[in-house]
Design a protein around this motif. Structure first.
Motif, PDB file in Angstrom:
ATOM      1  N   TYR A   1       0.825  -1.215   0.000  1.00 40.11           N
ATOM      2  CA  TYR A   1       0.000   0.000   0.000  1.00 40.11           C
ATOM      3  C   TYR A   1       0.859   1.265   0.000  1.00 40.11           C
ATOM      4  CZ  TYR A   1      -4.370  -2.520   0.945  1.00 40.11           C
ATOM      5  OH  TYR A   1      -5.467  -3.332   0.853  1.00 40.11           O
ATOM      6  N   VAL A   2       1.999   1.218   0.684  1.00 43.54           N
ATOM      7  CA  VAL A   2       2.808   2.432   0.846  1.00 43.54           C
ATOM      8  C   VAL A   2       4.105   2.407   0.034  1.00 43.54           C
ATOM      9  CG1 VAL A   2       1.884   2.947   3.125  1.00 43.54           C
ATOM     10  CG2 VAL A   2       3.865   1.446   2.925  1.00 43.54           C
ATOM     11  N   MET A   3       4.574   1.224  -0.371  1.00 46.34           N
ATOM     12  CA  MET A   3       5.864   1.132  -1.041  1.00 46.34           C
ATOM     13  C   MET A   3       5.769   0.673  -2.484  1.00 46.34           C
ATOM     14  SD  MET A   3       8.127  -0.617   2.020  1.00 46.34           S
ATOM     15  CE  MET A   3       9.641  -0.329   1.147  1.00 46.34           C
ATOM     16  N   GLY A   4       4.609   0.195  -2.890  1.00 43.03           N
ATOM     17  CA  GLY A   4       4.478  -0.318  -4.240  1.00 43.03           C
ATOM     18  C   GLY A   4       4.770  -1.799  -4.299  1.00 43.03           C
ATOM     19  N   ARG A   5       4.450  -2.388  -5.454  1.00 39.98           N
ATOM     20  CA  ARG A   5       4.544  -3.839  -5.606  1.00 39.98           C
ATOM     21  C   ARG A   5       5.976  -4.366  -5.511  1.00 39.98           C
ATOM     22  NH1 ARG A   5       3.490  -7.030 -11.217  1.00 39.98           N
ATOM     23  NH2 ARG A   5       3.479  -9.176 -10.415  1.00 39.98           N
ATOM     24  N   ALA A   6       6.901  -3.744  -6.223  1.00 36.85           N
ATOM     25  CA  ALA A   6       8.274  -4.260  -6.292  1.00 36.85           C
ATOM     26  C   ALA A   6       9.026  -4.056  -4.984  1.00 36.85           C
ATOM     27  CB  ALA A   6       9.013  -3.596  -7.445  1.00 36.85           C
TER      28      ALA A   6
ATOM     29  N   LEU B   1       7.912  -6.285  -2.063  1.00 39.32           N
ATOM     30  CA  LEU B   1       8.401  -7.653  -2.178  1.00 39.32           C
ATOM     31  C   LEU B   1       9.887  -7.722  -1.831  1.00 39.32           C
ATOM     32  CD1 LEU B   1       7.893 -10.586  -2.927  1.00 39.32           C
ATOM     33  CD2 LEU B   1       8.298  -9.998  -5.331  1.00 39.32           C
ATOM     34  N   MET B   2      10.640  -6.717  -2.233  1.00 35.44           N
ATOM     35  CA  MET B   2      12.062  -6.686  -1.916  1.00 35.44           C
ATOM     36  C   MET B   2      12.284  -6.640  -0.403  1.00 35.44           C
ATOM     37  SD  MET B   2      15.213  -6.633  -2.953  1.00 35.44           S
ATOM     38  CE  MET B   2      15.135  -6.220  -4.703  1.00 35.44           C
ATOM     39  N   VAL B   3      11.560  -5.763   0.289  1.00 31.30           N
ATOM     40  CA  VAL B   3      11.704  -5.652   1.745  1.00 31.30           C
ATOM     41  C   VAL B   3      11.286  -6.944   2.430  1.00 31.30           C
ATOM     42  CG1 VAL B   3      10.844  -4.462   3.800  1.00 31.30           C
ATOM     43  CG2 VAL B   3      11.429  -3.145   1.762  1.00 31.30           C
TER      44      VAL B   3
ATOM     45  N   ARG C   1      14.576 -12.610  -6.372  1.00 33.71           N
ATOM     46  CA  ARG C   1      14.896 -12.416  -7.783  1.00 33.71           C
ATOM     47  C   ARG C   1      13.710 -11.817  -8.536  1.00 33.71           C
ATOM     48  NH1 ARG C   1      17.570 -17.617 -10.407  1.00 33.71           N
ATOM     49  NH2 ARG C   1      17.747 -16.076 -12.087  1.00 33.71           N
ATOM     50  N   HIS C   2      12.500 -12.242  -8.147  1.00 34.00           N
ATOM     51  CA  HIS C   2      11.309 -11.668  -8.775  1.00 34.00           C
ATOM     52  C   HIS C   2      11.176 -10.190  -8.431  1.00 34.00           C
ATOM     53  CE1 HIS C   2       7.433 -11.584 -10.666  1.00 34.00           C
ATOM     54  NE2 HIS C   2       6.804 -11.277  -9.544  1.00 34.00           N
ATOM     55  N   ALA C   3      11.513  -9.836  -7.183  1.00 34.66           N
ATOM     56  CA  ALA C   3      11.462  -8.426  -6.783  1.00 34.66           C
ATOM     57  C   ALA C   3      12.460  -7.603  -7.575  1.00 34.66           C
ATOM     58  CB  ALA C   3      11.742  -8.305  -5.281  1.00 34.66           C
ATOM     59  N   GLN C   4      13.650  -8.143  -7.806  1.00 32.59           N
ATOM     60  CA  GLN C   4      14.650  -7.435  -8.603  1.00 32.59           C
ATOM     61  C   GLN C   4      14.166  -7.231 -10.034  1.00 32.59           C
ATOM     62  OE1 GLN C   4      17.932 -10.140  -7.988  1.00 32.59           O
ATOM     63  NE2 GLN C   4      18.789  -8.926  -6.310  1.00 32.59           N
ATOM     64  N   MET C   5      13.488  -8.257 -10.575  1.00 32.48           N
ATOM     65  CA  MET C   5      12.941  -8.133 -11.922  1.00 32.48           C
ATOM     66  C   MET C   5      11.856  -7.065 -11.970  1.00 32.48           C
ATOM     67  SD  MET C   5      10.098  -8.993 -13.925  1.00 32.48           S
ATOM     68  CE  MET C   5       9.298 -10.366 -13.123  1.00 32.48           C
ATOM     69  N   LEU C   6      10.997  -7.035 -10.944  1.00 32.16           N
ATOM     70  CA  LEU C   6       9.929  -6.033 -10.909  1.00 32.16           C
ATOM     71  C   LEU C   6      10.497  -4.620 -10.775  1.00 32.16           C
ATOM     72  CD1 LEU C   6       7.269  -7.774  -8.608  1.00 32.16           C
ATOM     73  CD2 LEU C   6       7.157  -7.433 -11.081  1.00 32.16           C
TER      74      LEU C   6
ATOM     75  N   MET D   1       0.328 -10.457 -23.276  1.00 32.30           N
ATOM     76  CA  MET D   1       0.541 -10.647 -21.847  1.00 32.30           C
ATOM     77  C   MET D   1       1.096  -9.386 -21.203  1.00 32.30           C
ATOM     78  SD  MET D   1       2.900 -13.434 -19.813  1.00 32.30           S
ATOM     79  CE  MET D   1       4.414 -12.487 -20.037  1.00 32.30           C
ATOM     80  N   CYS D   2       0.557  -9.073 -20.038  1.00 32.71           N
ATOM     81  CA  CYS D   2       1.071  -7.944 -19.256  1.00 32.71           C
ATOM     82  C   CYS D   2       2.333  -8.399 -18.533  1.00 32.71           C
ATOM     83  CB  CYS D   2       0.025  -7.476 -18.251  1.00 32.71           C
ATOM     84  SG  CYS D   2       0.607  -6.147 -17.155  1.00 32.71           S
ATOM     85  N   LEU D   3       3.427  -7.680 -18.714  1.00 34.03           N
ATOM     86  CA  LEU D   3       4.681  -8.043 -18.075  1.00 34.03           C
ATOM     87  C   LEU D   3       4.669  -7.749 -16.586  1.00 34.03           C
ATOM     88  CD1 LEU D   3       7.279  -6.819 -20.732  1.00 34.03           C
ATOM     89  CD2 LEU D   3       6.139  -9.039 -20.525  1.00 34.03           C
ATOM     90  N   ASP D   4       3.702  -6.953 -16.124  1.00 33.01           N
ATOM     91  CA  ASP D   4       3.630  -6.606 -14.705  1.00 33.01           C
ATOM     92  C   ASP D   4       2.811  -7.603 -13.900  1.00 33.01           C
ATOM     93  OD1 ASP D   4       4.804  -3.676 -14.161  1.00 33.01           O
ATOM     94  OD2 ASP D   4       3.973  -3.753 -16.178  1.00 33.01           O
ATOM     95  N   CYS D   5       1.662  -8.031 -14.418  1.00 30.86           N
ATOM     96  CA  CYS D   5       0.798  -8.932 -13.649  1.00 30.86           C
ATOM     97  C   CYS D   5       0.654 -10.312 -14.263  1.00 30.86           C
ATOM     98  CB  CYS D   5      -0.583  -8.310 -13.436  1.00 30.86           C
ATOM     99  SG  CYS D   5      -1.597  -8.206 -14.940  1.00 30.86           S
ATOM    100  N   GLY D   6       1.113 -10.493 -15.501  1.00 32.97           N
ATOM    101  CA  GLY D   6       1.067 -11.803 -16.130  1.00 32.97           C
ATOM    102  C   GLY D   6      -0.248 -12.166 -16.795  1.00 32.97           C
ATOM    103  N   GLU D   7      -1.249 -11.294 -16.723  1.00 35.19           N
ATOM    104  CA  GLU D   7      -2.541 -11.568 -17.361  1.00 35.19           C
ATOM    105  C   GLU D   7      -2.468 -11.293 -18.859  1.00 35.19           C
ATOM    106  OE1 GLU D   7      -5.213 -12.885 -15.887  1.00 35.19           O
ATOM    107  OE2 GLU D   7      -4.132 -13.025 -13.989  1.00 35.19           O
TER     108      GLU D   7
END
Length: 305
Positions: free
Chosen positions: A164-169, A172-174, A214-219, A275-281
């Motif tokens: 909510y406060v830091m964003g998706r990527a 996940l990194m934190v 690794r997924h967080a780094q990609m995001l 395909m959306c590279l952000d959400c995969g849909e």
């Protein structure tokens, strides 16, 4: 092993579950007067984990996500859920599992109270002991699962709140960095207690946490890319990156699908969905064109009022 299908969710049981069940039943047979009660205790564990995982799956479907498979194996259960890439949807999908364990607490306490009132502690000591052990198993799983260590439910709940406060990527990194620190602490505890099972769980958690990192780094890398105006994913409302980031399934070459409207410029192959590279849909190209939205700000579109 495929056991059954319920509410569109297929339940599978890993073959190693039987080996661990046989070992645990043998190891704890001194607790009851008959090994049958040990088997019932292990089935109680099976049922608790099953309800927990169905909590994840059904909650994910409630918020519009997909969840069609659950796998039970010696380390617990895995519900293959894919909620919409929104913090609220992810939070509910993850929190619903531990909430099932919370709901079981008063139910099991009532069962223990009734058995005590009926004198089972003296007349049916094995049944009374079974209820107490099942209650302890449920509480133990609840406490362990809500530890704020990724990829446990507690770590994923923390990640959803940070989203909510830091964003998706960054969230996940934190969460994954904190998860790595938590796993190290848990591993040290397991070594001091000489617990093989906790060590094995730590290895499994480490593999998943590393994958999440690794997924967080990609995001994070994806979030820094320049975005293409005029388009937005219908699912996560994020503008696609501008550049050759899509691969052709025919000639295996990269191209910008939004520049060519879904056609590969190298071999001419036409793709019905993108395909959306952000959400995969995946959605048809026509649904990506912004029409019902006011514009794109920092890569995300805002809806018209």
């Amino acid at each position: 092993m495929h056991l059954f299908r319920f509410k569109g969710v297929d339940l599978y049981l890993h073959w190693s579950w039987f080996l661990v069940a046989a070992y645990e039943i043998q190891r704890r047979q001194h607790i009851y007067s008959s090994v049958l009660w040990n088997a019932l205790e292990y089935l109680g564990l099976f049922l608790i984990v099953l309800l927990h995982e169905f909590g994840h799956a059904l909650a994910c479907r409630q918020v519009g996500g997909t969840a069609d498979q659950i796998l039970l194996w010696p380390f617990g259960g895995v519900a293959y859920v894919n909620p919409p890439q929104r913090p609220g949807a992810t939070l509910w999908s993850i929190a619903a599992g531990p909430l099932v364990n919370v709901a079981l607490v008063p139910v099991l306490l009532a069962a223990i109270w009734m058995s005590r009132s009926l004198g089972w502690a003296l007349t049916m000591p094995d049944a009374y002991r079974l209820l107490r052990w099942v209650f302890g198993i449920n509480v133990g799983l609840l406490i362990f699962n809500i530890l704020p260590v990724y990829p446990l439910d507690g770590g994923q709940i923390l990640r959803s709140l940070l989203w909510y406060v830091m964003g998706r990527a960054r969230s996940l990194m934190v969460a994954t960095v904190l998860g790595l620190l938590g796993i190290i602490g848990l591993f040290v505890f397991a070594v001091t207690q000489q617990s093989f099972w906790i060590i094995a769980i730590c290895v499994f958690m480490l593999m998943n946490c590393w994958s999440g990192l690794r997924h967080a780094q990609m995001l994070l890398g994806l979030s820094r890319l320049p975005r293409r105006p005029g388009f937005a994913c219908p699912s996560c409302r994020t503008a696609p990156p501008a550049g050759d980031y899509w691969g052709c399934g025919e000639c295996r070459k990269a191209f910008d699908t939004f520049e060519t409207r879904g056609a590969c410029p190298h071999c001419g192959a036409q793709f019905a969905t993108t395909m959306c590279l952000d959400c995969g849909e995946q959605h048809p190209m026509s649904q990506w064109v912004i029409g019902a939205y006011s514009g794109v700000v920092n890569g995300e579109i805002s809806a018209k009022q």
